[in-house]
Design an enzyme around this catalytic site. Structure first.
Site, PDB file in Angstrom:
ATOM      1  N   HIS A 167      38.377-130.671  24.504  1.00  0.00           N
ATOM      2  CA  HIS A 167      38.954-130.183  23.239  1.00  0.00           C
ATOM      3  C   HIS A 167      38.126-129.084  22.599  1.00  0.00           C
ATOM      4  CE1 HIS A 167      41.527-130.070  19.834  1.00  0.00           C
ATOM      5  NE2 HIS A 167      41.885-131.335  19.808  1.00  0.00           N
ATOM      6  N   ASP A 390      58.563-125.849  32.786  1.00  0.00           N
ATOM      7  CA  ASP A 390      59.389-125.980  33.992  1.00  0.00           C
ATOM      8  C   ASP A 390      58.735-125.183  35.125  1.00  0.00           C
ATOM      9  OD1 ASP A 390      61.312-125.963  35.949  1.00  0.00           O
ATOM     10  OD2 ASP A 390      62.944-125.292  34.652  1.00  0.00           O
TER      11      ASP A 390
HETATM   12  C1  LIG Z   1      50.737-127.805   9.100  1.00  0.00           C
HETATM   13  C2  LIG Z   1      51.983-128.095   9.832  1.00  0.00           C
HETATM   14  C3  LIG Z   1      51.830-129.465  10.549  1.00  0.00           C
HETATM   15  C4  LIG Z   1      53.143-128.166   8.819  1.00  0.00           C
HETATM   16  O1  LIG Z   1      54.346-128.286   9.512  1.00  0.00           O
HETATM   17  P1  LIG Z   1      55.749-128.019   8.758  1.00  0.00           P
HETATM   18  O2  LIG Z   1      56.822-128.095   9.764  1.00  0.00           O
HETATM   19  O3  LIG Z   1      55.835-128.916   7.582  1.00  0.00           O
HETATM   20  O4  LIG Z   1      55.614-126.568   8.150  1.00  0.00           O
HETATM   21  P2  LIG Z   1      55.843-125.175   8.905  1.00  0.00           P
HETATM   22  O5  LIG Z   1      55.545-124.104   7.927  1.00  0.00           O
HETATM   23  O6  LIG Z   1      55.091-125.162  10.175  1.00  0.00           O
HETATM   24  O7  LIG Z   1      57.380-125.149   9.246  1.00  0.00           O
HETATM   25  C5  LIG Z   1      58.350-125.040   8.234  1.00  0.00           C
HETATM   26  C6  LIG Z   1      59.709-125.022   8.886  1.00  0.00           C
HETATM   27  O8  LIG Z   1      59.737-123.944   9.838  1.00  0.00           O
HETATM   28  C7  LIG Z   1      59.973-124.476  11.134  1.00  0.00           C
HETATM   29  N1  LIG Z   1      59.093-123.837  12.141  1.00  0.00           N
HETATM   30  C8  LIG Z   1      57.810-123.529  11.992  1.00  0.00           C
HETATM   31  N2  LIG Z   1      57.331-122.940  13.113  1.00  0.00           N
HETATM   32  C9  LIG Z   1      58.344-122.900  13.993  1.00  0.00           C
HETATM   33  C10 LIG Z   1      58.500-122.424  15.311  1.00  0.00           C
HETATM   34  N3  LIG Z   1      57.498-121.849  15.972  1.00  0.00           N
HETATM   35  N4  LIG Z   1      59.702-122.553  15.905  1.00  0.00           N
HETATM   36  C11 LIG Z   1      60.733-123.116  15.234  1.00  0.00           C
HETATM   37  N5  LIG Z   1      60.645-123.574  13.973  1.00  0.00           N
HETATM   38  C12 LIG Z   1      59.483-123.476  13.357  1.00  0.00           C
HETATM   39  C13 LIG Z   1      59.590-125.935  11.054  1.00  0.00           C
HETATM   40  O9  LIG Z   1      60.313-126.698  12.015  1.00  0.00           O
HETATM   41  C14 LIG Z   1      59.974-126.285   9.662  1.00  0.00           C
HETATM   42  O10 LIG Z   1      61.370-126.520   9.621  1.00  0.00           O
HETATM   43  P3  LIG Z   1      62.004-127.767   8.890  1.00  0.00           P
HETATM   44  O11 LIG Z   1      61.787-127.525   7.458  1.00  0.00           O
HETATM   45  O12 LIG Z   1      63.429-127.761   9.298  1.00  0.00           O
HETATM   46  O13 LIG Z   1      61.265-128.939   9.345  1.00  0.00           O
HETATM   47  C15 LIG Z   1      52.326-127.019  10.883  1.00  0.00           C
HETATM   48  O14 LIG Z   1      52.616-125.780  10.237  1.00  0.00           O
HETATM   49  C16 LIG Z   1      51.255-126.794  11.882  1.00  0.00           C
HETATM   50  O15 LIG Z   1      50.248-126.106  11.680  1.00  0.00           O
HETATM   51  N6  LIG Z   1      51.451-127.358  13.074  1.00  0.00           N
HETATM   52  C17 LIG Z   1      50.564-127.216  14.226  1.00  0.00           C
HETATM   53  C18 LIG Z   1      49.662-128.408  14.307  1.00  0.00           C
HETATM   54  C19 LIG Z   1      48.875-128.408  15.588  1.00  0.00           C
HETATM   55  O16 LIG Z   1      48.510-127.373  16.119  1.00  0.00           O
HETATM   56  N7  LIG Z   1      48.649-129.602  16.094  1.00  0.00           N
HETATM   57  C20 LIG Z   1      47.936-129.811  17.353  1.00  0.00           C
HETATM   58  C21 LIG Z   1      46.460-129.978  17.080  1.00  0.00           C
HETATM   59  S1  LIG Z   1      45.536-130.035  18.592  1.00  0.00           S
HETATM   60  C22 LIG Z   1      45.861-131.561  19.117  1.00  0.00           C
HETATM   61  O17 LIG Z   1      46.379-132.346  18.430  1.00  0.00           O
HETATM   62  C23 LIG Z   1      45.524-131.898  20.527  1.00  0.00           C
HETATM   63  C24 LIG Z   1      46.750-132.136  21.293  1.00  0.00           C
HETATM   64  O18 LIG Z   1      47.769-131.476  21.020  1.00  0.00           O
HETATM   65  O19 LIG Z   1      46.723-132.987  22.187  1.00  0.00           O
END
Ligand SMILES: CC(C)(COP(=O)(O)OP(=O)(O)OC[C@H]1O[C@@H](n2cnc3c(N)ncnc32)[C@H](O)[C@@H]1OP(=O)(O)O)[C@@H](O)C(=O)NCCC(=O)NCCSC(=O)CC(=O)O
Length: 445
Positions: A167, A390
């Site tokens: 990681h 895929d």
């Molecule tokens: C902070 C967040 C969790 C908040 O998520 P939210 O969905 O609430 O907020 P957001 O601003 O991202 O998205 C707002 C709206 O836009 C949509 N949206 C955002 N990005 C999108 C994309 N690329 N494609 C399609 N839709 C998207 C969302 O579905 C949401 O829609 P709607 O409102 O319809 O829902 C996220 O933004 C984020 O940073 N996610 C990534 C986290 C990450 O990287 N995790 C892995 C860590 S490493 C790890 O853990 C190791 C491992 O993976 O094994």
């Protein structure tokens, strides 16, 4: 009764490297986003594909392409063939170092277990999946390997592809981009149309990286000298089940409506907010914690597009920060537990969007303190689109993140079958999984 132990035969144990001479020796210094994960569970994904052919067919027709595509993908993502080491002359400055000859371990095994059962829903015993997941080798000469790949063949039934990445080399976003690139390249080399993957971006100069914060993260590890070893170890509960639950688009809509009708909220009630809240509340109810106990939910936010100036989404490495939600068990287990949790998660997301680096000076102490509280941690993201990976053999029937079992975390991905839904993965002892399932079906009606 437990099923008989599977027979697992190693067919090939080799190394795959970028093409000779294609990558010069280089080092990527760790940033504060990387050092945090030095002793964390790895990033793992395990993909199951139906493949109704003999192992011989796979070995002769597909394996050479899979390996040559991996080699080319490692040329682009060269740090994943490299090793983690202390910078020469330093006692706490780590780097990801690549030198010609570095490679990724690549194992092919044949498995006589039941493909449908192992890849099935709702889940399977975690211990049985361990044969399918490669471990990172022990460090040699002070250099820690970063990546291991395993391909498991189920004769005439299917193929599983598993990738384990340290990681501190990169987060889930980068590792999924690497796997997706490898898969697209394999598919393209087999004559299947696949989009050309965007190249990773390695420049660290725009990453906020205050040296005192970095040093305090390092001293956390020194203070934790005893416990860091155990953090590196897989502490999955004995008999843990790796289970899956899906919240479909209609259920998500109703959960969002429930939140908006019950709370005067000032946040965007996203799919993720209600998913985290829903799973957390189900777990709290399943476990029956004392009412006054303080509980924590920990989740990552991707900082790439949120930094000023923003980084490209292709930035390779770790660019995630952890955000924490705190609540009393009684408030989560009560009648309004779900809407309370959704509000708390939603407000935390709003705050991180406003300032992803809020309180950064105190992160080392905060991360350390909350880790001791055993938070419910979320891994993965529906935006990674793991079900689109895929290799030219079709979409996977199942994707697991087995490393969640190391720390009792929850994984999230897009749902394979329910368009617009979310899939949750959990690793829990059998009885707890049963209780969780009961709570889940209660709330989701
Ligand atoms: C902070 C967040 C969790 C908040 O998520 P939210 O969905 O609430 O907020 P957001 O601003 O991202 O998205 C707002 C709206 O836009 C949509 N949206 C955002 N990005 C999108 C994309 N690329 N494609 C399609 N839709 C998207 C969302 O579905 C949401 O829609 P709607 O409102 O319809 O829902 C996220 O933004 C984020 O940073 N996610 C990534 C986290 C990450 O990287 N995790 C892995 C860590 S490493 C790890 O853990 C190791 C491992 O993976 O094994």
């Amino acid at each position: 009764m437990s099923p008989p132990a599977a027979k697992v035969t190693v067919l090939e144990s080799s190394e795959v490297a970028p093409p000779p001479g294609s990558v010069p020796e280089s080092s990527l210094p760790f940033t504060i986003f990387d050092i945090v994960w030095l002793y964390a569970a790895p990033v793992q994904r395990l993909f199951f594909y139906p493949f109704p052919h003999s192992p011989g067919h796979f070995l002769d027709s597909l394996l050479p392409t899979l390996k040559s595509a991996l080699s080319l993908t490692l040329r682009d993502f060269y740090p994943l063939s490299g090793k983690i080491r202390l910078r020469p002359g330093s006692h706490d400055k780590y780097e990801l170092h690549y030198v010609e000859g570095d490679s990724v371990s690549f194992t092919v095994v044949e498995h006589d277990g039941d493909f449908d059962e192992l890849s099935g829903r709702p889940g399977c015993e975690y211990a049985r999946l361990l044969h399918l997941v490669p471990q990172l080798a022990d460090p040699g000469n002070g250099r820690r390997p970063v990546t291991a790949v395993q391909v498991t063949l189920f004769p005439n039934r299917g193929v599983a592809v598993a990738v384990t990445v340290h990681h501190s080399a990169c987060d889930g976003s980068s590792s999924t981009r690497f796997i997706s690139s490898w898969a697209s390249r394999t598919a393209a080399r087999s004559g299947k149309a696949a989009p050309a993957p965007a190249l990773p971006f390695f420049d660290r100069t725009m990453i906020p990286n205050p040296s005192d914060v970095y040093s305090r993260f390092c001293s956390n590890f020194a203070v934790d000298a005893q416990s860091t070893e155990s953090i590196m170890m897989n502490l999955a509960p004995p008999g843990a089940i790796l289970g899956n639950f899906t919240i479909n688009a209609d259920q998500l809509r109703r959960l969002k409506e429930m939140t908006s009708s019950k709370s005067k909220y000032s946040f965007h009630c996203s799919t993720i907010a209600v998913t985290y809240a829903y799973a957390w509340v189900c777990l709290v109810r399943a476990r029956g914690y004392p009412k006054e106990k303080h509980l924590y939910l920990a989740f990552a936010g991707d900082c790439r597009r949120r930094l000023q100036p923003p980084l490209p989404t292709e930035y390779f490495g770790n660019c995630i920060a952890c955000y924490f939600v705190e609540a009393k068990a009684g408030d989560l287990a009560g009648e309004d537990g779900f809407t309370t949790a959704a509000r708390l998660v939603g407000e935390t997301i709003e705050r991180l969007k406003h300032d992803p680096l809020e309180g950064m000076d105190n992160w080392p102490e905060k991360y350390r303190e909350i880790r001791t509280q055993q938070p419910f941690i979320v891994a993965g993201s529906p935006t990674f689109k793991v079900y689109d990976v895929d290799f030219g053999w079709g979409r996977p029937v199942k994707v697991h993140a087995p490393s969640i079992a190391w720390i009792g975390a929850m994984s999230v991905s897009e749902s394979r079958d329910a368009d617009g839904g979310v899939e949750i993965g959990l690793a829990l002892p059998k009885q707890e999984m049963h209780e969780f399932g009961a709570q889940f079906s209660l709330l989701c009606v």
